[in-house]
Design an enzyme around this catalytic site. Sequence first.
Site: not given
Length: 407
Positions: A145, A175, A249
């Site tokens: 993402h 992911d 992230s």
Amino acid sequence: MRRTLLPYLWPVLIGVLAAIVLLNAFPQLIGTSAPPPPSAPSSTPALVQSDNENQSREAPEVRQAEPITRQQGPASYAQAVERAAPAVVNIYSSRVVEREEHPLMSDPFFRQFFGDDLPSHQRMLSSLGSGVIVSDDGYVLTNHHVIRGADQIQVALRDGRETLAEVIGTDPESDLAVLRIDLESLPVIELTDTTRVAVGDVSLAIGNPFGVGQTVTMGIISATGRSHLGLNAYEDFIQTDAAINPGNSGGALVNAEGALVGINTAIFSRSGGSQGIGFAIPANLARNILDELVTRGRVIRGWMGIEAQELNQELAASFGLQTPAGVIIAGVVPGGPADQAGLQPGDVLLEVDGKPVLDPRRTMSEIAAKEPGTRLPLTVVRGGERRDVTIELGERPTPKPRRPNRE
């Protein structure tokens, strides 16, 4: 007559209380990528997707860390940070998006006032995340993402070097994504065996939260094997209370000796900031995805071709079962492995390869870990009767990429 400020303060107090109630009423799980700071690097977009169909790569050699020794903890974790932090990078991704044209612009009367200088219907969007260098030949692990839909990806190292990255492959269902950068003398992190990770181990989260610069936070491993979060198709998260925020992230979760435990992915938050519940993809899973994406260009998973529905007590009784163990086959993909094996909607799947189906998501994950072509014995219930069926697994189709939302 003495005046008082109380009548003027009541509206302010009511507004503050209303905001607090709204923020606490809607808890949500969110990813931890963030918009970049104003100084984020930008340049002309360039194609970043590599052509994996026309090239063969060898699996990258990652560095395996020794098991940690659980003794009295040190007074400082500076050595662990010094080992791991240089391998954690900032990732700036950008993409061009179409803007909606105002309805009036389709009218020739209004268009004549602009002539050939019509406003552009495109604009550049940027986002910020983190990544981890895991091999000497420049492979970088990050979250899917973080780079989803990007036209250009720029990687910035802690030593000040910057370069454009090539996308080796992505796996939306876990992911994870693998990038590659072409620089000399790269700092590389060691990977730990996450089967040895224990609840209570010290954990350090390293990343670039909110674009303020590389930051280290400390906590412990709060839980392992977390699933049923609705974040990914395949979930086996490590939970930590080390502070993780937007921008973290793709960054590193490391142990007290600086070895990679996981890739930071998401937080559970009521306000959008860290509240001590963060999730990381285990290093073992990340290493497997890395090898698959580098050598094959995609992740190959076993597939039954069914739509499964969890079995509750009421449904179990209607099928003549005493306990709600198993899953209902709610749908069968035409021509898929389950269809060819004779499975039908309404069958109840009780056992796979001799193991009872106690947790449907874990069973589906175990099936996905098997190679296509594997033959598995199944036990199902149809019309109150138990039946034994053998299925030959197929390859799970690659999910179709979703187009980025217009903004």
